[in-house]
Design a protein around this motif. Structure first.
Motif, PDB file in Angstrom:
ATOM      1  N   THR A  28       1.021  -1.097   0.025  1.00  0.00           N
ATOM      2  CA  THR A  28       0.014  -0.106  -0.100  1.00  0.00           C
ATOM      3  C   THR A  28       0.850   1.132  -0.031  1.00  0.00           C
ATOM      4  O   THR A  28       2.224   1.054   0.290  1.00  0.00           O
ATOM      5  N   GLY A  29       0.344   2.333  -0.555  1.00  0.00           N
ATOM      6  CA  GLY A  29       1.263   3.478  -0.260  1.00  0.00           C
ATOM      7  C   GLY A  29       0.548   4.707  -1.141  1.00  0.00           C
ATOM      8  O   GLY A  29      -0.461   4.344  -1.926  1.00  0.00           O
ATOM      9  N   THR A  30       1.090   5.941  -0.983  1.00  0.00           N
ATOM     10  CA  THR A  30       0.754   7.231  -2.075  1.00  0.00           C
ATOM     11  C   THR A  30       2.117   7.613  -2.616  1.00  0.00           C
ATOM     12  O   THR A  30       3.158   7.625  -1.890  1.00  0.00           O
ATOM     13  N   LYS A  31       2.106   8.295  -3.575  1.00  0.00           N
ATOM     14  CA  LYS A  31       3.041   8.898  -4.096  1.00  0.00           C
ATOM     15  C   LYS A  31       3.216  10.272  -3.362  1.00  0.00           C
ATOM     16  O   LYS A  31       2.407  11.246  -3.486  1.00  0.00           O
ATOM     17  N   GLU A  32       4.521  10.550  -2.778  1.00  0.00           N
ATOM     18  CA  GLU A  32       4.570  11.762  -2.092  1.00  0.00           C
ATOM     19  C   GLU A  32       5.678  12.596  -2.508  1.00  0.00           C
ATOM     20  O   GLU A  32       5.877  13.681  -2.087  1.00  0.00           O
ATOM     21  N   GLY A  33       6.738  12.168  -3.259  1.00  0.00           N
ATOM     22  CA  GLY A  33       7.909  12.904  -3.715  1.00  0.00           C
ATOM     23  C   GLY A  33       8.934  13.249  -2.654  1.00  0.00           C
ATOM     24  O   GLY A  33       9.567  14.230  -2.715  1.00  0.00           O
ATOM     25  N   ILE A  34       9.057  12.286  -1.501  1.00  0.00           N
ATOM     26  CA  ILE A  34       9.944  12.457  -0.678  1.00  0.00           C
ATOM     27  C   ILE A  34      11.156  11.775  -0.812  1.00  0.00           C
ATOM     28  O   ILE A  34      11.188  10.569  -1.043  1.00  0.00           O
ATOM     29  N   ARG A  35      12.344  12.606  -0.591  1.00  0.00           N
ATOM     30  CA  ARG A  35      13.539  11.533  -1.352  1.00  0.00           C
ATOM     31  C   ARG A  35      13.918  10.626  -0.450  1.00  0.00           C
ATOM     32  O   ARG A  35      14.425   9.632  -0.593  1.00  0.00           O
TER      33      ARG A  35
END
Ligand code: FAD
Ligand code: SF4
Length: 570
Positions: free
Chosen positions: A163-170
């Protein structure tokens, strides 16, 4: 007379161990039509019988509190309801710890290994995690980059379901995600507090299915993943990889088979694996073209160290002396908090998945002049889950009396606690390693491991930082910090080595054969048909739980091995 029985058949590949690494290897190789023999020290798993996912306490003797009702009296045990055969101590299979050191080793002995038990938090290592030395001058760089392993993270997530979401966190690279799980009330409050403190708190990345996948049903949110999931909605290598691989006709499983030694010929190639058949205590040998060791990081090191020959007097593939070195676990520290805002809320089913729905990825990557190198993420616990055996021990200790008064006290307090657990990166050090104890053998006569453990100042400072962060979050929620999350597993303000159950680094990969054991595809520098496919090859142990990376690296190593076999190089 003592006689070793040799298998008439020569398998393409023998895989030792059936956990995350072994399961992945078996899946990838059998899918490619390669004949595999899987050696597993534990028994076969039967989820329908062995998993107590929906068993209620009143359905079992003493409500599952142990044969002598131990849990009622506050004695710790690895609970009756948990997935079977996971142990802090295995009868007849000891390990030792060097004087004045502390280390604990959790092992599973069953098809699927610790993937039957694990929390399923599934985080990718970030790009900078593969370059620790270049980043801060500590540790060693990997011989692999993020871009090289990213396609295997895609395959791993796509297959096991994360599961997850795209967050753009390095620090938390995005992946190939299933839909996330919505936060529950305590998690919404943690998110709000984090927002005030400018700390990200995002949907968690868990190997549980929010949609059906590869014949596995979607999760029905019973919150019992730690007991084993009958519908295989929580990933385990047993259910998702090994059972389907059996249907290919390419897999032969030997259970109760404790690998003792890898047998090599004069040219240094492995020709067979010698194992103890636990059922009749006989020694047997199984012949192969190649071997993949995936017995878990420390067991794999033990097997290599115990495989001595005139050519490899310090253990197989160990001319560098690095087998057993570079041992790490995750840095752990946890704190509980009491949150008055959760008092008196209408009771509701907040089971969800068996674990957190949101988490905090490392957020200070770009901060200059940090108190410690590297970083940590935060795992979040709490909620109004179904009470379990021992759930009210704390409340009973804190409250005089019994009857209605006690029940009212419990009702008021239940579900008002949150737990914050920091999981951070440990840097390998020369004082932390495992070797063979010259004085001990297990019940099968196999020499046992001895652990040496020391945290450095880096980890101790990191744990102190965790403490302050957790106090800040709890206070931003209007609550009060009230105690260590796992007092029995933490001493001196930091977890006891091994207790976060993320051991890694005992058979590292690298480009220099004098300083490493394996090449970048997890093949031994010195033995061309020997591969290692668990967390032993990991050069560092970033703050991301290791198992998703074990799957990704095992997948990559297995494809490489298959190709090498096809070319006739193995
Ligand atoms: C309670 C718990 C929670 C966890 N939570 C998380 C989490 O949330 N996220 C995460 O990433 N990781 C988590 N982990 C860690 C995770 O379970 C391990 O990283 C992972 O299972 C390791 O896979 P492996 O293939 O290296 O070995 P294992 O899963 O340990 O499997 C090794 C197998 O090899 C067998 N074996 C050992 N020696 C021999 C031998 N000599 N011969 C034959 N067979 C042998 C064992 O019986 C075992 O079945 C958790 C672990 C536990 C116990
Ligand atoms: S919460 Fe979902 S994944 Fe976990 S045991 Fe229940 S059904 Fe399986």
């Amino acid at each position: 007379m003592f006689q070793v029985k040799r298998s008439p058949q020569v398998f393409d590949v023998v895989v030792v161990g059936s956990g995350a690494g072994g399961g992945t290897t078996v899946k990838v190789l059998t899918d490619l039509g390669i004949s595999v023999a899987l050696l597993e020290a534990g028994p076969m798993l039967n989820p329908a019988k062995d998993f107590k996912e929906h068993v209620l306490p009143y359905q079992v003797d003493h409500r599952g509190a142990g044969p002598h009702a131990e849990e009622y009296f506050g004695r710790q045990q690895w609970g009756y309801f948990s997935a079977p055969n996971g142990y802090w101590d295995i009868d007849g299979e000891p390990y030792t710890v060097a004087k004045d050191n502390e280390f604990r080793w959790f092992r599973s002995r069953i098809i699927g290994g610790r993937t039957n038990h694990y929390g399923r938090i599934s985080l990718r290592f970030a790009d900078y995690d593969f370059k620790p030395y270049s980043t801060d001058g500590l540790g060693t760089d990997w011989p692999v980059t993020y871009d090289e392993i990213a396609p295997y993270y895609d395959k791993a997530e796509g297959f096991i379901g994360v599961t997850g979401t795209k967050e753009g966190i390095r620090s938390a690279p995005d992946g190939n995600f299933l839909p996330p799980i919505p936060p529950r009330v305590h998690e919404v409050l943690v998110q709000k507090a984090c927002k005030k403190l400018d700390i990200p708190c995002i949907p968690s990345r868990m190997a549980m299915l929010t949609r059906p996948l590869n014949g596995r049903a979607a999760c029905h949110y019973c919150g019992q993943c730690g007991r084993g999931c009958q519908t295989a909605s929580a990933f385990s290598s047993s259910q998702a990889m090994i059972f389907p691989a059996l249907k290919t006709g390419k897999l032969t499983i030997f259970t109760g088979a404790m690998a003792r030694e890898l047998i090599s010929d004069g040219s240094g190639k492995v020709t067979a694996v010698s194992y103890v058949d636990k059922q009749n205590r006989t020694e047997k040998q199984i012949r192969c073209r190649a071997v993949v060791v995936a017995a878990s990081a420390c067991e794999s090191a033990r097997l290599l160290l115990n495989s001595k020959s005139p050519r490899f007097s310090a253990g197989l593939a160990n001319s560098s002396g690095q087998v057993g070195r570079n041992l790490t676990d995750t840095v752990g520290y946890g704190l509980n908090g009491h949150i008055p805002a959760l008092e008196g809320l209408p009771r509701h089913n907040s089971d969800g998945i068996g674990g957190m729905h949101v988490y905090v990825p490392w957020w200070l990557l770009d901060k200059k002049e940090k108190e410690f190198p590297r970083g940590y993420h935060i795992e979040i616990g709490g909620g109004f889950g179904m009470p379990q055996i021992g759930s009210f021990h704390g409340a009973c200790r804190a409250h005089e009396g019994y009857g209605k008064q006690l029940k009212d006290h419990i009702r008021l307090g239940y579900g008002t606690g949150i737990g914050l657990a920091g999981r951070g990166e440990m840097i390998p050090n020369e004082h932390t390693y495992c070797d063979i104890d010259p004085h001990g053998v297990d019940q099968w006569g196999i020499p046992v491991l001895r652990f040496h453990w020391r945290w450095s100042e880096h980890e101790i400072k990191q744990a102190k930082h965790m403490h302050q962060t957790f106090v800040n979050i709890i206070e931003a929620m209007g609550g009060t910090a009230n105690g260590l999350r796992n007092p029995e597993r933490e001493s001196g303000g930091i977890s006891v080595g091994g207790t976060i159950i993320h051991e890694a680094g005992t058979v590292i990969m690298g480009s220099d054969p004098a300083k490493s054991v394996l090449k970048k595809f997890c093949k031994a520098h010195e033995v061309k048909n020997l591969f290692v496919a668990d967390a032993a090859p990991f050069v560092s142990n970033p703050d991301k739980n290791v198992t998703l990376s074990i799957v990704a690296f095992a997948w990559r190593a297995s494809e490489y091995l298959a190709e090498e076999m096809r070319k006739g190089n193995v």
